[in-house]
Design an enzyme around this catalytic site. Structure first.
Site, PDB file in Angstrom:
ATOM      1  N   CYS A   1       0.828  -1.214   0.000  1.00  0.00           N
ATOM      2  CA  CYS A   1       0.000   0.000   0.000  1.00  0.00           C
ATOM      3  C   CYS A   1       0.860   1.262   0.000  1.00  0.00           C
ATOM      4  O   CYS A   1       0.793   2.071  -0.919  1.00  0.00           O
ATOM      5  CB  CYS A   1      -0.919   0.010   1.227  1.00  0.00           C
TER       6      CYS A   1
ATOM      7  N   GLU B   1       4.392   1.384   1.743  1.00  0.00           N
ATOM      8  CA  GLU B   1       5.569   1.140   2.562  1.00  0.00           C
ATOM      9  C   GLU B   1       6.868   1.386   1.795  1.00  0.00           C
ATOM     10  O   GLU B   1       7.203   0.621   0.883  1.00  0.00           O
ATOM     11  CB  GLU B   1       5.550  -0.297   3.076  1.00  0.00           C
TER      12      GLU B   1
END
Length: 521
Positions: free
Chosen positions: A440, A442
């Site tokens: 997502c 990171e």
């Protein structure tokens, strides 16, 4: 001033792409049994061998025998299932939840999958072997009773990795593109030759290197199977245009990923085999392609400069990859499916940004990555862009054009914030400048980190409820006894009780995560 020149003009969409998308979404995704059956066959034959060798041999057995298919109109080949957007199962991690949902998985509200009666029967037979042998059961054996009790009462869930593989990596795609799996195998052989039988870590290192070599051979065999299939289909094909495409596919798969890619088309095919086979092996999600525009660019530039490829065909190949990224799929349990609805695998591909010297390296492929998302208009890849004060204005405008479509892509990441924050976390400046995004949101350095990012989901309201019930839930003592709320004189007392409940629950969550981490290792 950027390092590369680029062309920001739009490239027309090939007529092939809408047809590929239509074929991909023609029917509901389907669960298939081939991988589970083959995995189980292999594990039954290797019970006396080290785990890492068993895994490698199972991977090899799967790639040598799993049914393969070349879908209509495809230029990039390699499919995990015969059915479009189908998925295999991974009983080595867990299987009981799926068997419990055999009769409901087709009709559930989030991410339904068709499953035939024959597949159910084949999976039940394969799954029976795995009773008491799964990663999930091993993880449970490492957890404290209090931890299991808290999970049972929905204080938290370690969800994803408790039932499935981890993923959350960006591998060294560029190394496979450069030297192929034959080159990687040669590196493993060279390391093996350096080992001394009497070394304390000889057993561990030698078995690891042996597993690497087995896995390299397995991938080469798999690609050759596609080369053979393409030739067979070419012989039967009466359409001369498609016949020529199939012959080229056969040549590509005979060369890569065994050898280094000789050009952009081979690089695209080699990249795809790596991405697809990571999924076949590991059942992970968020296996993210990372800086695709950087490691693919030398092959594109070489072919473009020599006149071997036109920008339009390079764009079509990238669009084909974008379609294929949506062909990968996985089945989650019903509760997790609701949280991740949309059949998403979070394969984050990022464009733009700077190199290790701090010079902007936006290039043609950066623009073409955005163009591909416009052409395909599908959830995968999770396209991101890196922006900073050195980003070309045209690149920002191109990204904004995609934003304006409403598809929710791209995500924007600010180099000027992320790079210093990664340095503060211990990365070198050079590695921080080369970051990509995994899953997502990171930021990671490809090839040097293994993510464990959404390792659990914690319900912050549950400790609050436990305060009101002196640590009990449905009559069961789940948390510490922090006293009756009626006896508390101040909000400070109440808040202190909440912190005690929260602290206790978080320790149990960490215990669960550590147990799962050990089990996967």
């Amino acid at each position: 001033m950027g390092l590369y020149t680029y062309d920001s003009t739009d490239i027309p969409k090939s007529d092939r792409i809408p047809k590929l998308v239509e074929n991909l979404y023609a029917k509901m995704p389907e669960i298939e049994s081939a991988r589970a059956v083959l995995l189980t066959e292999s594990y039954k034959q290797t019970e006396s061998e080290p785990v890492i060798i068993r895994r490698a041999k199972a991977f090899q057995h799967i790639l040598e025998n799993i049914p393969i298919i070349i879908r209509d109109l495809e230029l990039i080949v390699g499919s995990t299932t015969l059915a479009p957007r189908g998925c295999q199962t991974y009983p080595e991690f867990s299987y009981e939840w799926l068997e419990e949902e055999f009769e409901t998985v087709e009709n559930r509200s989030a991410d339904p999958f068709y499953i035939s009666d024959q597949t159910k029967a084949e999976l039940k037979q394969a799954n029976a072997y795995w009773k008491g042998k799964t990663t999930s059961e091993l993880a449970t054996s490492y957890m404290e009773p209090e931890t299991l009790l808290a999970m049972e009462h929905n204080i938290f869930t370690p969800g994803n990795y408790f039932y499935n593989g981890v993923g959350h990596v960006t591998v060294k795609y560029g190394e496979v593109l450069e030297i192929g799996f034959s080159g990687i195998k040669a590196k493993a052989e060279a390391e093996m030759a350096k080992l001394c039988l009497a070394d304390g870590d000889y057993q561990q290192k030698s078995r690891f290197l042996e597993a690497v070599m087995i896995s390299c051979d397995a991938v080469v065999t798999y690609a050759r199977r596609y080369a053979k299939l393409a030739l067979e289909e070419a012989e039967k094909c009466s359409d001369m245009i498609r016949k020529k495409e199939l012959l080229q596919i056969a040549q590509n798969c005979a060369n890569v990923p065994e050898k280094g890619a000789s050009g952009f088309y081979e690089a695209c095919q080699s990249f795809w085999f790596v991405q697809q086979l990571l999924q076949i092996e590991s059942s992970g999600h968020s296996i993210s392609p990372g800086r695709f525009d950087q490691y693919m660019y030398p092959y594109y530039k070489k072919d473009l400069d020599s006149g071997k490829i036109a920008r339009e065909f390079a764009q079509e190949l990238m669009d084909c990859i974008w379609v294929k990224l949506n062909d990968l799929n996985k089945c989650r349990d019903a509760v997790s499916a609701e949280g991740f609805a949309g059949y998403s695998l979070f394969q984050n591909l990022i464009a733009g940004g700077q190199n290790e010297e701090g010079i902007d390296v936006t290039n043609d492929l950066s623009f073409m990555s955005i163009e591909a998302s416009m052409h395909v208009y599908l959830p995968q890849p999770s396209l991101s862009v890196r922006v900073w004060n050195g980003s070309p204005h045209e690149f920002l405008i191109k990204a904004a054009e995609l934003t304006r479509t409403g598809i929710g892509l791209p995500a924007y990441y600010n180099d000027e914030v992320i790079i210093p924050s990664l340095v503060s976390r211990g990365l070198t400046l050079e590695d921080a400048r080369d970051y990509n995004i995994i899953g997502c949101v990171e930021p990671q350095k490809a090839g040097k980190t293994e993510g464990w990012h959404d390792a659990a989901f914690f319900n912050m309201c549950r400790p609050l409820e436990l305060v009101f019930n002196n640590g009990k839930d449905k009559g069961v003592q789940v948390g510490p006894q922090t006293g009756r709320v009626e006896d508390m004189k101040t909000f400070g007392e109440f808040y202190h009780a909440y912190k005690i409940q929260m602290d206790y629950a978080i320790k149990l969550l960490v215990n669960a995560d550590n147990a799962i981490d050990v089990a996967h290792a």
